[in-house]
Write a protein that holds these residues in place. Structure first.
Motif, mmCIF file in Angstrom:
data_model
loop_
_atom_site.group_PDB
_atom_site.id
_atom_site.type_symbol
_atom_site.label_atom_id
_atom_site.label_comp_id
_atom_site.label_asym_id
_atom_site.label_seq_id
_atom_site.Cartn_x
_atom_site.Cartn_y
_atom_site.Cartn_z
ATOM 1 N N ARG A 183 -2.429 3.158 -7.495
ATOM 2 C CA ARG A 183 -2.379 1.933 -8.291
ATOM 3 C C ARG A 183 -3.267 0.873 -7.647
ATOM 4 N N PRO A 184 -4.563 0.987 -7.885
ATOM 5 C CA PRO A 184 -5.516 0.054 -7.291
ATOM 6 C C PRO A 184 -5.245 -1.380 -7.743
ATOM 7 N N LYS A 185 -5.388 -2.294 -6.819
ATOM 8 C CA LYS A 185 -5.138 -3.717 -7.093
ATOM 9 C C LYS A 185 -6.441 -4.383 -7.538
ATOM 10 N N ARG A 186 -6.877 -4.094 -8.751
ATOM 11 C CA ARG A 186 -8.146 -4.599 -9.277
ATOM 12 C C ARG A 186 -8.141 -6.110 -9.493
ATOM 13 N N HIS A 187 -6.981 -6.693 -9.651
ATOM 14 C CA HIS A 187 -6.877 -8.098 -10.008
ATOM 15 C C HIS A 187 -7.039 -9.056 -8.824
ATOM 16 N N LEU A 188 -7.035 -8.545 -7.610
ATOM 17 C CA LEU A 188 -7.176 -9.410 -6.446
ATOM 18 C C LEU A 188 -8.659 -9.664 -6.167
ATOM 19 N N PRO A 189 -9.033 -10.921 -5.908
ATOM 20 C CA PRO A 189 -10.451 -11.269 -5.822
ATOM 21 C C PRO A 189 -11.232 -10.583 -4.701
ATOM 22 N N LYS A 190 -10.650 -10.330 -3.562
ATOM 23 C CA LYS A 190 -11.393 -9.752 -2.438
ATOM 24 C C LYS A 190 -11.342 -8.227 -2.398
ATOM 25 N N VAL A 191 -10.607 -7.629 -3.313
ATOM 26 C CA VAL A 191 -10.420 -6.179 -3.272
ATOM 27 C C VAL A 191 -11.574 -5.464 -3.967
ATOM 28 N N VAL A 192 -12.132 -4.501 -3.268
ATOM 29 C CA VAL A 192 -13.171 -3.641 -3.826
ATOM 30 C C VAL A 192 -12.469 -2.338 -4.223
ATOM 31 N N GLU A 193 -12.546 -1.988 -5.496
ATOM 32 C CA GLU A 193 -11.744 -0.866 -5.997
ATOM 33 C C GLU A 193 -11.989 0.438 -5.242
ATOM 34 N N ILE A 194 -13.205 0.735 -4.873
ATOM 35 C CA ILE A 194 -13.475 2.003 -4.199
ATOM 36 C C ILE A 194 -12.692 2.092 -2.885
ATOM 37 N N GLU A 195 -12.486 0.952 -2.224
ATOM 38 C CA GLU A 195 -11.705 0.943 -0.990
ATOM 39 C C GLU A 195 -10.250 1.338 -1.251
ATOM 40 N N GLU A 196 -9.757 1.005 -2.418
ATOM 41 C CA GLU A 196 -8.399 1.392 -2.788
ATOM 42 C C GLU A 196 -8.291 2.918 -2.873
ATOM 43 N N HIS A 197 -9.314 3.547 -3.429
ATOM 44 C CA HIS A 197 -9.312 5.007 -3.554
ATOM 45 C C HIS A 197 -9.450 5.682 -2.183
ATOM 46 N N TYR A 198 -10.239 5.078 -1.296
ATOM 47 C CA TYR A 198 -10.341 5.621 0.065
ATOM 48 C C TYR A 198 -8.968 5.555 0.750
ATOM 49 N N ALA A 199 -8.262 4.455 0.542
ATOM 50 C CA ALA A 199 -6.936 4.303 1.149
ATOM 51 C C ALA A 199 -5.980 5.383 0.649
ATOM 52 N N ILE A 200 -6.035 5.681 -0.639
ATOM 53 C CA ILE A 200 -5.189 6.740 -1.203
ATOM 54 C C ILE A 200 -5.519 8.078 -0.546
ATOM 55 N N GLY A 201 -6.815 8.370 -0.393
ATOM 56 C CA GLY A 201 -7.221 9.610 0.262
ATOM 57 C C GLY A 201 -6.712 9.676 1.692
ATOM 58 N N ALA A 202 -6.770 8.549 2.390
ATOM 59 C CA ALA A 202 -6.273 8.516 3.765
ATOM 60 C C ALA A 202 -4.758 8.747 3.800
ATOM 61 N N ALA A 203 -4.035 8.186 2.850
ATOM 62 C CA ALA A 203 -2.587 8.401 2.784
ATOM 63 C C ALA A 203 -2.273 9.879 2.554
ATOM 64 N N MET A 204 -3.019 10.513 1.660
ATOM 65 C CA MET A 204 -2.791 11.934 1.404
ATOM 66 C C MET A 204 -3.120 12.770 2.637
ATOM 67 N N GLN A 205 -4.201 12.420 3.330
ATOM 68 C CA GLN A 205 -4.537 13.153 4.549
ATOM 69 C C GLN A 205 -3.458 12.956 5.614
ATOM 70 N N ASN A 206 -2.911 11.742 5.714
ATOM 71 C CA ASN A 206 -1.812 11.524 6.662
ATOM 72 C C ASN A 206 -0.636 12.442 6.350
ATOM 73 N N ILE A 207 -0.326 12.615 5.075
ATOM 74 C CA ILE A 207 0.763 13.505 4.684
ATOM 75 C C ILE A 207 0.437 14.938 5.089
ATOM 76 N N LEU A 208 -0.765 15.387 4.776
ATOM 77 C CA LEU A 208 -1.146 16.771 5.078
ATOM 78 C C LEU A 208 -1.139 17.051 6.579
ATOM 79 N N LEU A 209 -1.678 16.133 7.362
ATOM 80 C CA LEU A 209 -1.700 16.334 8.812
ATOM 81 C C LEU A 209 -0.294 16.270 9.408
ATOM 82 N N SER A 210 0.514 15.346 8.923
ATOM 83 C CA SER A 210 1.883 15.232 9.429
ATOM 84 C C SER A 210 2.708 16.451 9.055
ATOM 85 N N ALA A 211 2.518 16.953 7.844
ATOM 86 C CA ALA A 211 3.233 18.168 7.433
ATOM 87 C C ALA A 211 2.862 19.325 8.356
#
Length: 186
Positions: free
Chosen positions: A92-120
């Motif tokens: 759920r990218p926060k597109r409405h916030l002025p300083k947020v760059v949407e692509i960074e939101e997607h990178y964060a999601i990928g990092a969260a998924m990788q954290n899950i995979l590595l922790s598992a």
């Protein structure tokens, strides 16, 4: 397990036993997920964790979407049953916030998924990230309560590896040296 060892030895594990990991174990994976880097601390994610009859219900939603599109629903109905737990990662990218760059939101999601995979992997679980057509089917989105401003980033299938499946060979990767330019190193 040391971090580099976890990264270098993690494998996708498609064949899992029926043994369901404890809820506390999954909760720990989620705590690891939310520690992913997120610019401006937007935390552009949420999770829907499925097990038991909820997996069958997901299969029915998936089958309904496939049938609506004119394909055979029986080819997908069973797919969520390949794991005892599916962790659905909702972006759920926060597109409405002025300083947020949407692509960074997607990178964060990928990092969260990788954290899950590595922790598992570190916790002795088998895991596999799955994406594909199910992530955009209206029936699946509706079933998971995905809003118009959200996306299903992926399904992480979780459980304990079937005998022999946790020892899968490393997948081929291009050597980092072939993909790297070193500048200013003398």
């Amino acid at each position: 397990m040391e971090t580099c060892e976890a990264i270098l030895t993690r494998r996708s594990v498609p064949k899992l036993t029926e043994r369901v990991p404890e809820r506390a174990t999954i909760a720990k994976l989620l705590e690891c997920a939310v520690r992913a880097p997120t610019h401006h601390l937007t935390q552009p994610w949420r999770f829907v964790v499925l097990t038991g009859p909820a997996l069958t219900e997901l299969g029915e939603a998936w089958a309904a979407g496939v049938e609506r599109e004119g394909s055979d629903p029986d080819k997908v109905r069973h797919k969520p049953l390949r794991a005892p737990v599916i962790l659905s990662v909702i972006s759920r990218p926060k597109r409405h916030l002025p300083k947020v760059v949407e692509i960074e939101e997607h990178y964060a999601i990928g990092a969260a998924m990788q954290n899950i995979l590595l922790s598992a992997h570190d916790m002795g679980l088998g895991a596999m990230l799955r994406t594909g057509p199910a992530t955009i089917l209206p029936e699946v989105r509706s079933h998971l309560g995905v809003g118009d401003d959200e996306h299903i980033a992926g399904f992480i299938y979780l459980g304990y590896a079937a005998p022999g499946d946790s020892e899968r060979p490393r997948t081929r990767r291009t050597d980092a040296a072939e993909l790297t330019q070193w500048r200013g190193w003398g």
